[in-house]
Design a protein around this motif. Structure first.
Motif, PDB file in Angstrom:
ATOM      1  N   GLN A 171      -0.206  12.716  -1.373  1.00  0.00           N
ATOM      2  CA  GLN A 171      -1.221  13.753  -1.197  1.00  0.00           C
ATOM      3  C   GLN A 171      -1.406  14.548  -2.483  1.00  0.00           C
ATOM      4  OE1 GLN A 171      -1.350  16.278   2.250  1.00  0.00           O
ATOM      5  NE2 GLN A 171       0.286  15.108   3.192  1.00  0.00           N
ATOM      6  N   GLN A 228       8.972   9.336   6.026  1.00  0.00           N
ATOM      7  CA  GLN A 228       7.753   8.709   6.547  1.00  0.00           C
ATOM      8  C   GLN A 228       8.041   7.530   7.479  1.00  0.00           C
ATOM      9  OE1 GLN A 228       4.577   9.888   6.014  1.00  0.00           O
ATOM     10  NE2 GLN A 228       5.736  11.588   5.162  1.00  0.00           N
ATOM     11  N   TYR A 249      -2.889  13.108  12.108  1.00  0.00           N
ATOM     12  CA  TYR A 249      -2.529  12.650  10.756  1.00  0.00           C
ATOM     13  C   TYR A 249      -1.946  11.223  10.734  1.00  0.00           C
ATOM     14  CZ  TYR A 249       0.147  13.278   6.271  1.00  0.00           C
ATOM     15  OH  TYR A 249       0.693  13.156   5.022  1.00  0.00           O
ATOM     16  N   PHE A 302       0.857  -1.188   0.000  1.00  0.00           N
ATOM     17  CA  PHE A 302       0.000   0.000   0.000  1.00  0.00           C
ATOM     18  C   PHE A 302       0.893   1.237   0.000  1.00  0.00           C
ATOM     19  CE2 PHE A 302      -2.381   3.546   1.485  1.00  0.00           C
ATOM     20  CZ  PHE A 302      -3.713   3.303   1.162  1.00  0.00           C
ATOM     21  N   SER A 303       0.562   2.202  -0.873  1.00  0.00           N
ATOM     22  CA  SER A 303       1.214   3.499  -0.739  1.00  0.00           C
ATOM     23  C   SER A 303       0.293   4.593  -1.259  1.00  0.00           C
ATOM     24  CB  SER A 303       2.572   3.537  -1.448  1.00  0.00           C
ATOM     25  OG  SER A 303       3.349   4.603  -0.901  1.00  0.00           O
ATOM     26  N   MET A 311      -3.017   7.743   8.539  1.00  0.00           N
ATOM     27  CA  MET A 311      -2.067   6.993   7.705  1.00  0.00           C
ATOM     28  C   MET A 311      -2.004   5.526   8.156  1.00  0.00           C
ATOM     29  SD  MET A 311       1.769   8.048   6.684  1.00  0.00           S
ATOM     30  CE  MET A 311       2.963   6.825   6.116  1.00  0.00           C
ATOM     31  N   VAL A 324       7.830   3.951   1.049  1.00  0.00           N
ATOM     32  CA  VAL A 324       7.734   5.374   1.419  1.00  0.00           C
ATOM     33  C   VAL A 324       9.126   5.993   1.433  1.00  0.00           C
ATOM     34  CG1 VAL A 324       5.629   5.452   2.831  1.00  0.00           C
ATOM     35  CG2 VAL A 324       7.776   4.667   3.857  1.00  0.00           C
ATOM     36  N   HIS A 351       6.320   7.574  10.855  1.00  0.00           N
ATOM     37  CA  HIS A 351       4.890   7.257  10.801  1.00  0.00           C
ATOM     38  C   HIS A 351       4.658   5.752  10.651  1.00  0.00           C
ATOM     39  CE1 HIS A 351       3.900  11.578   9.239  1.00  0.00           C
ATOM     40  NE2 HIS A 351       4.075  11.539  10.543  1.00  0.00           N
ATOM     41  N   GLN A 362       7.286  15.271  11.529  1.00  0.00           N
ATOM     42  CA  GLN A 362       6.489  15.958  10.505  1.00  0.00           C
ATOM     43  C   GLN A 362       5.467  16.897  11.156  1.00  0.00           C
ATOM     44  OE1 GLN A 362       5.477  13.804   6.852  1.00  0.00           O
ATOM     45  NE2 GLN A 362       3.446  14.689   6.936  1.00  0.00           N
ATOM     46  N   ILE A 400      -3.082   2.005   5.912  1.00  0.00           N
ATOM     47  CA  ILE A 400      -2.209   0.842   5.746  1.00  0.00           C
ATOM     48  C   ILE A 400      -2.848  -0.419   6.344  1.00  0.00           C
ATOM     49  CG2 ILE A 400       0.028  -0.112   6.452  1.00  0.00           C
ATOM     50  CD1 ILE A 400       1.009   2.901   6.458  1.00  0.00           C
ATOM     51  N   VAL A 454      -4.360  10.349  -1.338  1.00  0.00           N
ATOM     52  CA  VAL A 454      -4.820  10.543   0.044  1.00  0.00           C
ATOM     53  C   VAL A 454      -5.346  11.969   0.246  1.00  0.00           C
ATOM     54  CG1 VAL A 454      -3.515   8.622   1.027  1.00  0.00           C
ATOM     55  CG2 VAL A 454      -2.438  10.846   0.915  1.00  0.00           C
ATOM     56  N   VAL A 498       5.157  -1.231   2.742  1.00  0.00           N
ATOM     57  CA  VAL A 498       4.766   0.149   2.460  1.00  0.00           C
ATOM     58  C   VAL A 498       5.958   0.923   1.903  1.00  0.00           C
ATOM     59  CG1 VAL A 498       3.683   2.225   3.404  1.00  0.00           C
ATOM     60  CG2 VAL A 498       3.204   0.001   4.442  1.00  0.00           C
TER      61      VAL A 498
HETATM   62  N1  TRP Z   1       1.997  10.647   4.734  1.00  0.00           N
HETATM   63  C1  TRP Z   1       2.443  10.287   3.415  1.00  0.00           C
HETATM   64  C2  TRP Z   1       3.301  11.413   2.841  1.00  0.00           C
HETATM   65  O1  TRP Z   1       3.162  12.543   3.254  1.00  0.00           O
HETATM   66  C3  TRP Z   1       1.285  10.023   2.494  1.00  0.00           C
HETATM   67  C4  TRP Z   1       0.500   8.846   2.968  1.00  0.00           C
HETATM   68  C5  TRP Z   1      -0.708   8.867   3.565  1.00  0.00           C
HETATM   69  C6  TRP Z   1       0.896   7.489   2.871  1.00  0.00           C
HETATM   70  N2  TRP Z   1      -1.129   7.602   3.842  1.00  0.00           N
HETATM   71  C7  TRP Z   1      -0.168   6.753   3.437  1.00  0.00           C
HETATM   72  C8  TRP Z   1       2.034   6.838   2.378  1.00  0.00           C
HETATM   73  C9  TRP Z   1      -0.091   5.351   3.530  1.00  0.00           C
HETATM   74  C10 TRP Z   1       2.101   5.456   2.465  1.00  0.00           C
HETATM   75  C11 TRP Z   1       1.038   4.712   3.049  1.00  0.00           C
HETATM   76  O2  TRP Z   1       4.094  11.150   1.960  1.00  0.00           O
END
Ligand code: TRP
Length: 340
Positions: free
Chosen positions: A14, A153, A131, A10-11, A135, A149, A156, A112, A139, A45, A147
């Motif tokens: 924004q 990230q 936030y 999953f990815s 996220m 990223v 997160h 962040q 996922i 997203v 994931v």
């Molecule tokens: N927070 C991520 C970013 O700013 C974007 C994002 C939101 C994301 N939900 C996610 C990335 C789930 C991977 C999986 O880049």
């Protein structure tokens, strides 16, 4: 398509601002390459974007724009699930539930959040704070294993894992605990053309600093010609002392799928001018076809909406299966939405 024995990826990104070459080489190109090996879910997203005040008309355009860019880069709705977050309400529902499994102190530590609350001092809303729980919901809804990223990230992702483990431990093992896939190759580290010590960012102030995915070929040549290098006059790979040259070498390698070794062989007896022009040409060679597909896809909003609805229906079906388990684990009455 048999998703049965594949791991789930999953990815998401924004829908705010145009994507840069850095986003393409560091993220999208890798996502495209994962589609055969993994059961992939890629999301626009848009709920995350609400943490900063958005103009509704502009937001609509940015959502469809990002979806069109996804498809133009090669994300394929026949292979992957591609959808817009707000069309699958389970994301917001699970985010609420997960927020009750997340400590204030954990959210306060998120870099962040700290950065963004400094940049948006007059709108430090609760959503900006929570936030990471949204996220995590994105996922965890899909039994995600991996994931992909950016390094920014990672924190997160660690929180997502902690929350999943906490929930599983408190009740029963409902969530798959996901692993981050942090690209570490040169292509993930495209730097600002003007300040090559910084990551290339879509929010950089100077236009010359960033190559946008949809920049005209001429503009791209110009930006590379004006890229900051140094006065050494030799082409070597030295990130510390020649960050501008190292960045151009990395970009050339990523765009031509060559190794650094080949790049140094190819450029070693040359001037910076050749490195700049050839890097720009290599970038144009990959971006021009993407731009052509982008134009085609964005000229048919109806078809784009149809593709996204299909994606959302498929995502919702899967998300709903997870929500059934989540509410059951929590002791809430069963879901009323029909299961297929
Ligand atoms: N927070 C991520 C970013 O700013 C974007 C994002 C939101 C994301 N939900 C996610 C990335 C789930 C991977 C999986 O880049």
């Amino acid at each position: 398509m048999s998703a049965a024995n594949k791991q789930t990826v999953f990815s998401g990104a924004q829908p705010t601002g145009q994507l840069t070459l850095g986003n393409y080489l560091g993220a999208l190109k890798n996502w495209v390459a994962m589609q055969d090996e993994y059961d992939c879910i890629f999301c626009v997203v848009d709920l995350h974007a609400l943490t900063v005040r958005q103009d509704p008309k502009a937001l609509t355009e940015q959502i469809y724009d990002l979806a069109a860019v996804y498809l133009a880069c090669g994300l394929d709705p026949d292979k992957s699930t591609i959808f817009v977050q707000s069309q699958v309400p389970a994301h917001a529902e699970l985010a609420w539930i997960l927020s009750t499994f997340t400590q204030m102190g954990e959210l306060e530590r998120m870099t962040q959040f700290k950065d963004k609350s400094l940049r948006h001092r007059n709108n430090i809303n609760a959503g900006l704070f929570t936030y990471p729980t949204l996220m995590a919901a994105d996922i965890l809804l899909y039994n995600t294993h991996k994931v992909p990223v950016g390094a920014d990230q990672k924190q997160h992702l660690e929180l997502t894992r902690d929350v999943a483990v906490r929930f599983n431990g408190a009740f029963k093992p409902v969530f798959e605990v996901p692993d981050p896939l942090i690209a570490t190759t040169g292509s993930a580290r495209v730097k600002d053309l003007q300040e090559p010590n910084k990551k290339m960012s879509k929010s950089a102030e100077s236009d010359l600093a960033k190559v946008m995915l949809l920049d005209e070929p001429k503009a791209i040549i110009k930006k590379f010609k004006k890229a900051v290098t140094d006065s050494k006059g030799v082409i070597e790979y030295d990130e510390e002392n020649q960050p501008g040259v190292a960045n151009l070498l990395n970009i050339w390698c990523a765009a031509t799928n060559n190794t650094l070794h080949t790049a140094l062989d190819h450029f070693s007896h040359n001037m910076y001018g050749k490195l700049k022009v050839e890097s720009a040409e290599a970038v144009n060679a990959i971006l021009t076809p993407v731009q052509e597909r982008y134009k085609e896809i964005s000229s048919d909003r109806g078809e784009l909406q149809r593709i996204l609805s299909q994606g959302a229906i498929a995502a919702e079906q899967r998300a709903e299966e997870m929500m059934v388990k989540v509410v059951d684990a929590l002791g809430m009455p069963p879901r009323l939405r029909k299961q297929k």
